[in-house]
Scaffold this motif. Structure first.
Motif, mmCIF file in Angstrom:
data_model
loop_
_atom_site.group_PDB
_atom_site.id
_atom_site.type_symbol
_atom_site.label_atom_id
_atom_site.label_comp_id
_atom_site.label_asym_id
_atom_site.label_seq_id
_atom_site.Cartn_x
_atom_site.Cartn_y
_atom_site.Cartn_z
ATOM 1 N N LEU A 88 0.832 -1.203 0.000
ATOM 2 C CA LEU A 88 0.000 0.000 0.000
ATOM 3 C C LEU A 88 0.869 1.256 0.000
ATOM 4 O O LEU A 88 2.087 1.185 0.157
ATOM 5 C CB LEU A 88 -0.907 -0.004 1.233
ATOM 6 N N PRO A 89 0.273 2.437 -0.178
ATOM 7 C CA PRO A 89 1.042 3.681 -0.080
ATOM 8 C C PRO A 89 1.752 3.778 1.265
ATOM 9 O O PRO A 89 1.413 3.066 2.215
ATOM 10 C CB PRO A 89 -0.031 4.766 -0.221
ATOM 11 N N PRO A 90 2.752 4.652 1.392
ATOM 12 C CA PRO A 90 3.534 4.753 2.630
ATOM 13 C C PRO A 90 2.646 4.966 3.857
ATOM 14 O O PRO A 90 1.644 5.684 3.799
ATOM 15 C CB PRO A 90 4.428 5.969 2.385
ATOM 16 N N LEU A 91 3.028 4.344 4.959
ATOM 17 C CA LEU A 91 2.259 4.462 6.194
ATOM 18 C C LEU A 91 2.512 5.823 6.822
ATOM 19 O O LEU A 91 3.627 6.145 7.226
ATOM 20 C CB LEU A 91 2.657 3.352 7.172
ATOM 21 N N ARG A 92 1.466 6.631 6.929
ATOM 22 C CA ARG A 92 1.567 7.987 7.470
ATOM 23 C C ARG A 92 0.846 8.173 8.801
ATOM 24 O O ARG A 92 1.197 9.069 9.563
ATOM 25 C CB ARG A 92 0.965 8.987 6.477
ATOM 26 N N VAL A 133 4.861 0.615 14.123
ATOM 27 C CA VAL A 133 4.841 1.534 12.978
ATOM 28 C C VAL A 133 6.094 2.400 12.887
ATOM 29 O O VAL A 133 6.239 3.166 11.916
ATOM 30 C CB VAL A 133 3.597 2.448 13.015
ATOM 31 N N ALA A 134 6.988 2.302 13.847
ATOM 32 C CA ALA A 134 8.165 3.176 13.847
ATOM 33 C C ALA A 134 8.983 3.041 12.569
ATOM 34 O O ALA A 134 9.304 4.043 11.913
ATOM 35 C CB ALA A 134 9.030 2.886 15.073
ATOM 36 N N ALA A 135 9.326 1.824 12.196
ATOM 37 C CA ALA A 135 10.175 1.629 11.016
ATOM 38 C C ALA A 135 9.495 2.079 9.723
ATOM 39 O O ALA A 135 10.098 2.823 8.934
ATOM 40 C CB ALA A 135 10.611 0.169 10.919
ATOM 41 N N PRO A 136 8.244 1.662 9.452
ATOM 42 C CA PRO A 136 7.621 2.131 8.205
ATOM 43 C C PRO A 136 7.385 3.632 8.177
ATOM 44 O O PRO A 136 7.455 4.253 7.103
ATOM 45 C CB PRO A 136 6.306 1.348 8.125
ATOM 46 N N MET A 137 7.127 4.255 9.322
ATOM 47 C CA MET A 137 6.952 5.710 9.332
ATOM 48 C C MET A 137 8.282 6.417 9.097
ATOM 49 O O MET A 137 8.325 7.442 8.403
ATOM 50 C CB MET A 137 6.304 6.170 10.629
ATOM 51 N N ARG A 138 9.350 5.894 9.652
ATOM 52 C CA ARG A 138 10.681 6.467 9.363
ATOM 53 C C ARG A 138 10.958 6.380 7.856
ATOM 54 O O ARG A 138 11.443 7.329 7.244
ATOM 55 C CB ARG A 138 11.771 5.712 10.122
ATOM 56 N N ALA A 139 10.667 5.225 7.284
ATOM 57 C CA ALA A 139 10.905 5.029 5.849
ATOM 58 C C ALA A 139 10.071 5.978 5.009
ATOM 59 O O ALA A 139 10.475 6.387 3.912
ATOM 60 C CB ALA A 139 10.599 3.582 5.470
ATOM 61 N N GLY A 198 10.205 13.559 12.732
ATOM 62 C CA GLY A 198 9.005 13.782 11.940
ATOM 63 C C GLY A 198 7.850 12.868 12.288
ATOM 64 O O GLY A 198 6.831 12.849 11.586
ATOM 65 N N ILE A 199 7.980 12.102 13.355
ATOM 66 C CA ILE A 199 6.873 11.253 13.812
ATOM 67 C C ILE A 199 6.230 11.934 15.012
ATOM 68 O O ILE A 199 6.846 12.073 16.066
ATOM 69 C CB ILE A 199 7.358 9.841 14.193
ATOM 70 N N ARG A 200 5.015 12.393 14.822
ATOM 71 C CA ARG A 200 4.308 13.117 15.885
ATOM 72 C C ARG A 200 3.368 12.169 16.625
ATOM 73 O O ARG A 200 2.779 11.263 16.021
ATOM 74 C CB ARG A 200 3.499 14.274 15.288
ATOM 75 N N VAL A 201 3.246 12.382 17.923
ATOM 76 C CA VAL A 201 2.386 11.525 18.750
ATOM 77 C C VAL A 201 1.538 12.411 19.655
ATOM 78 O O VAL A 201 2.082 13.172 20.459
ATOM 79 C CB VAL A 201 3.208 10.545 19.611
ATOM 80 N N ASN A 202 0.233 12.312 19.508
ATOM 81 C CA ASN A 202 -0.690 13.108 20.314
ATOM 82 C C ASN A 202 -1.806 12.217 20.845
ATOM 83 O O ASN A 202 -2.061 11.135 20.308
ATOM 84 C CB ASN A 202 -1.290 14.243 19.479
ATOM 85 N N SER A 203 -2.465 12.673 21.890
ATOM 86 C CA SER A 203 -3.574 11.895 22.448
ATOM 87 C C SER A 203 -4.876 12.674 22.375
ATOM 88 O O SER A 203 -4.898 13.899 22.534
ATOM 89 C CB SER A 203 -3.285 11.483 23.898
#
Length: 250
Positions: free
Chosen positions: A80-84, A125-131, A178-183
């Motif tokens: 699928l398209p890149p995991l965002r 999801v860390a690795a695919p999001m970095r990629a 560039g990986i943002r984490v919010n609740s």
């Protein structure tokens, strides 16, 4: 308008309630939505419905408590398209069990799904999001991560309080990548899960303590999640947003 047409979005617990409303919002924004759930019939039906409406969607079986299940999901969406986007929405809730009446089995199940499942999702999801060059993780917490409610649901409070804290830790960890984490912290939302077992006493207390005088809708929570998934929230990480009709303002 929120625009997410460049990638894939995973929504756990996506077959119903807030998850289903979120899947629709993200699909309308252009993402390929992966509905990840244990509800095979509901998940497949929703994915098919979204596709019939012209959106990109698929269903994947996921047990959020199992590391191997997360591995299978990530492997299964590689084409699928890149995991965002990851929306850690899967969760359970109970009514009534307090610090004295909660059981070990009830506690362990709540923590496994609501807390451990969120951690496993973020890690997966860390690795695919970095990629992909970055992404947005939205963790579903609760107003009960912050306030004591009615002195009940001790395991639920513990699990959602942990989600709130884990979100901030992960946000700091990935802040420069560039990986943002919010609740997102919903108040009392009219979903099948929250309405199941809701008695007159609890309903009266909830509505009486909510300044807007009503329960929220899944769509109202989904709109906030979609904002956090988008570039419109690009300078937000480690934040917590309350969608509670004023419950925590009292």
């Amino acid at each position: 308008m929120i625009e997410l047409s460049t990638g894939t979005a995973i929504v756990t617990g996506g077959a119903g309630g807030i998850g289903a409303a979120t899947a629709l919002k993200l699909a309308e924004a252009g993402a390929h939505v992966v509905i990840a759930d244990r509800a095979n019939v509901g998940g497949e039906t929703l994915a098919e419905s979204l596709r019939k409406d012209g959106w990109a969607a698929s269903y994947h079986l996921l047990d959020v408590t199992q590391e191997s299940s997360w591995d299978e999901l990530i492997e299964g969406i590689k084409a699928l398209p890149p995991l965002r986007v990851l929306v850690n929405n899967a969760g359970i809730a109970t009514w009534g069990n307090d610090v004295e009446t909660e059981t070990i089995s009830g506690w362990d199940k709540m923590i496994a799904i609501n807390q451990t499942g969120v951690w496993l999702g973020m890690r997966a999801v860390a690795a695919p999001m970095r990629a992909a060059g970055g992404g947005s993780i939205i963790n579903l917490a609760s107003v009960l991560a912050t306030v004591g409610g009615y002195g009940e649901e001790i395991a639920y409070h513990a699990s959602k309080g942990a989600v709130r804290s884990m979100t901030k830790s992960a946000a700091i960890h990935w802040a420069t990548e560039g990986i943002r984490v919010n609740s997102v912290h919903p108040g009392y939302i009219a979903t099948p899960m929250s309405l199941e077992g809701l008695d007159d006493w609890h309903e009266s207390r909830i509505l009486g303590n909510t300044p807007m005088g009503r329960m929220g809708t899944p769509e109202e929570v989904a709109s906030v999640i979609a904002f956090l998934a988008s570039a419109g929230s690009a300078y937000m990480t480690g934040s917590e947003i309350y969608v509670d009709g004023g419950y925590t303002a009292v």
